[in-house]
Design an enzyme around this catalytic site. Structure first.
Site, PDB file in Angstrom:
ATOM      1  N   GLY A 115       7.896  -4.494 -17.517  1.00 15.81           N
ATOM      2  CA  GLY A 115       9.928  -4.536 -16.774  1.00 15.81           C
ATOM      3  C   GLY A 115      10.134  -5.495 -15.071  1.00 15.81           C
ATOM      4  O   GLY A 115       8.731  -5.639 -14.593  1.00 15.81           O
TER       5      GLY A 115
ATOM      6  N   GLY B 184      12.189  -6.169 -11.056  1.00 14.08           N
ATOM      7  CA  GLY B 184      12.854  -5.504  -9.764  1.00 14.08           C
ATOM      8  C   GLY B 184      13.250  -6.894  -9.230  1.00 14.08           C
ATOM      9  O   GLY B 184      12.866  -7.237  -9.044  1.00 14.08           O
TER      10      GLY B 184
ATOM     11  N   GLU C 163       7.208  -6.679 -10.179  1.00 14.54           N
ATOM     12  CA  GLU C 163       6.983  -6.894 -11.481  1.00 14.54           C
ATOM     13  C   GLU C 163       6.266  -5.581 -12.046  1.00 14.54           C
ATOM     14  O   GLU C 163       5.773  -5.819 -10.903  1.00 14.54           O
ATOM     15  CB  GLU C 163       6.977  -8.676 -11.936  1.00 14.54           C
ATOM     16  CG  GLU C 163       7.649  -9.511 -11.833  1.00 14.54           C
ATOM     17  CD  GLU C 163       6.638 -10.634 -12.322  1.00 14.54           C
ATOM     18  OE1 GLU C 163       7.463 -12.000 -13.083  1.00 14.54           O
ATOM     19  OE2 GLU C 163       5.404 -11.036 -13.335  1.00 14.54           O
ATOM     20  N   VAL C 164       6.646  -5.246 -13.633  1.00 14.35           N
ATOM     21  CA  VAL C 164       5.306  -4.478 -13.625  1.00 14.35           C
ATOM     22  C   VAL C 164       4.753  -4.458 -14.938  1.00 14.35           C
ATOM     23  O   VAL C 164       5.682  -5.116 -15.841  1.00 14.35           O
ATOM     24  CB  VAL C 164       6.801  -2.829 -14.181  1.00 14.35           C
ATOM     25  CG1 VAL C 164       5.540  -1.750 -14.592  1.00 14.35           C
ATOM     26  CG2 VAL C 164       6.630  -2.503 -12.628  1.00 14.35           C
TER      27      VAL C 164
ATOM     28  N   ASP D 187      15.372   7.035  -2.402  1.00  9.62           N
ATOM     29  CA  ASP D 187      16.225   5.990  -3.745  1.00  9.62           C
ATOM     30  C   ASP D 187      16.256   6.848  -5.466  1.00  9.62           C
ATOM     31  O   ASP D 187      15.718   6.590  -5.570  1.00  9.62           O
ATOM     32  CB  ASP D 187      15.497   5.097  -3.598  1.00  9.62           C
ATOM     33  CG  ASP D 187      16.145   3.749  -4.906  1.00  9.62           C
ATOM     34  OD1 ASP D 187      17.066   3.709  -4.068  1.00  9.62           O
ATOM     35  OD2 ASP D 187      15.592   3.188  -4.437  1.00  9.62           O
TER      36      ASP D 187
END
Length: 520
Positions: free
Chosen positions: A229, A231, A235-236, A350
């Protein structure tokens, strides 16, 4: 006259000392100092912090940080370090290097005098060098013994001794190199060997997570496998720790505040819950050129609820399970637990489908607590993170969009969470397939605003026109969807005080889940 001179000199020394203290500590500053052509005399000044020198044993890499050969490279860097920036729970994590890691990286922090970080700490010998040294020392001792024996014992005994020594050497196994996955620091004791043991450790004692030294050791043992992932804030990666998958969220150094805040919230006492993403460790990794900030958590291969709903439709039972478990996570966050080891109430700020993960058993857990706020009930104050991030505009409550929210009233943040959760319920319900009929996946307000709406776009639709996502007519003919539709409408009220509480949402969905089990 002599007294006057003495007082003048004394005052001059005091002024000089105060001036020096006000100026802070001057440190050398140089990234990759031993690289050809890099100046070593640049400096920085830090007030209340530390001068740091770092030495790293590394492989030869290109400018993108990719290893290009096995050639050993020693990198040295010097810098200023603000103590509050690289610490968790008030400890200078940056300045501590585990003994088991000192052959790869060492750090020296000082603030006793200007430019004190010119001196670079030494790297410990490699494991193989330590083994060789032990064997060499042992061999030297034997040689001395043999010389003494030769001087006092007859040739026959000498031959016997030589034979015995030879046989012992042949039969004695070689000493294995030390296992880098085992921490030998006596302060840490034995380490957990599985994620289950990690959670047992973290829930013992204060219940606020693992000790910092254990966190750092675990982070050093993780092998990154693949990126899963990306965003706006990092990063993931899927990582591997002792054969088990973990998720590693990597923040760039410019997002240090977000990393620090999320790690701090995850380590709140009594926060761990089956519907909150399981936190494992936080660590900062400095290779001498740049700093990475790691946040290590459970890994759920189904990904986010957003990804899951894009790929799958759901039955009525699985829809309720997703919604109910997500509501359980939100209710646990919002709940204050009183007591000596209690938990403060927390608001997420969120909530959206991309920040809710789907487990392999079809339940949800809430993730990404970087924007969360905590309530101090003793002083009735709100602990808000000092960063520049804002929530996702599409999911913002009306009072957030028109900036009428009372930032000093904690209930305001909980009510904004409930509004966002109502939109998540709408996303889930659209993918519920009954009789083969379902709606395609869409984001809330997909038909009213652009794909990347501005605050003005959302303010006009939500506050000005008071529009909400459309409820399909078919939902009125199906009990579970009818209850979901009523729930989300009661989360969407423009009047924040009229919205349901997280506890009420959880109880309603629990009742709906019991009804669905009876039907099955």
């Amino acid at each position: 006259m002599d007294k006057l001179c003495f007082h003048l000199v004394l005052q001059a020394f005091i002024l000089l000392f105060l001036y020096k203290y006000a100026q802070g500590i001057k440190c050398y500053q140089c990234h990759n100092c031993n690289h050809p052509g890099v100046a070593e005399n640049s400096t920085c000044v830090i007030d209340g912090g530390y001068c740091v020198s770092i030495i790293v044993r590394d492989k030869e890499k290109n400018k993108d940080g990719v290893v290009i050969s096995n050639k050993e490279v020693i990198r040295i860097s010097r810098r200023c370090l603000e103590k509050d920036k690289f610490s968790l729970q008030g400890r200078a994590l940056m300045c501590f290097v585990n003994d088991a890691m000192k052959h790869e990286q060492n750090v020296r922090c000082c603030r006793d005098q200007d430019l004190c970080n010119y001196e670079v700490p030494e790297l410990a010998p490699l494991p193989s060098e330590r083994v060789d040294k032990r064997e060499t020392d042992s061999g030297d001792g034997m040689t001395k013994s043999v010389i003494i024996i030769i001087s006092v014992i007859v040739v026959f005994i000498i031959i016997v001794v030589i034979v015995v020594i030879y046989l012992k050497k042949r039969l004695r196994p070689y000493a294995p190199p030390p296992d880098q996955n085992i921490d030998t620091n006596p302060l840490m004791g034995s380490q957990p060997s599985s994620l289950k043991e990690l959670y047992d450790w973290s829930q013992s004692g204060s219940g606020s997570g693992l000790p910092l030294l254990v966190q750092r050791t675990i982070a050093r043992q993780i092998r990154l496998c693949e990126i899963i992932g990306k965003g706006r804030y990092g990063e993931v990666w899927r990582g591997n720790w002792r054969g088990e998958n973990v998720a590693v969220k990597i923040f760039p150094s410019r997002e240090e505040r977000s990393w620090f805040r999320e790690a701090e919230i995850y380590q709140t006492v009594m926060l761990r819950h089956e519907n909150i993403l399981g936190f494992i460790a936080a660590d900062n990794k400095d290779n001498g050129t740049w700093t990475q900030l790691w946040l290590i958590t459970d890994c759920h291969e189904n990904g986010s609820l957003f990804d899951y709903l894009n790929r799958h439709t759901v039955t009525a039972a699985s829809m309720i399970r997703l919604a109910h478990t997500a509501a359980c996570g939100m209710a646990h966050l919002h709940m204050e637990i009183l007591g000596a080891q209690g938990k403060p109430a927390i608001a997420h700020r969120d909530l959206k489908s991309k920040n809710i993960l789907v487990k392999s058993n079809g339940t949800c857990c809430i993730a990404d607590l970087g924007l969360a706020v905590r309530h101090d009930s003793k002083t009735d104050s709100v602990d808000i993170a000092p960063n520049n991030r804002v929530g996702t505009k599409r999911y913002m409550a009306p009072e957030c969009l028109d900036e009428t929210i009372n930032m000093n009233h904690f209930e305001s943040f909980k009510r904004a969470d409930v509004y966002s959760f109502g939109l998540v319920l709408w996303e889930i319900a659209r993918r519920c397939s009954v009789g083969g009929i379902f709606e395609e996946y869409q984001l809330p307000y997909y038909d009213l605003v652009p794909s990347d709406p501005s605050l003005e776009d959302m303010r006009k639709v939500v506050c000005g026109d008071k529009q909400r996502p459309a409820i399909p007519n078919r939902w009125q003919n199906i009990e579970s969807l009818r209850v979901m539709a009523r729930l989300m409408k009661e989360c969407w009220y423009s009047n924040a005080a009229a919205r349901l509480t997280a506890l009420r949402i959880r109880k309603t969905l629990a009742g709906l889940a019991e009804q669905e089990e009876v039907k099955i």
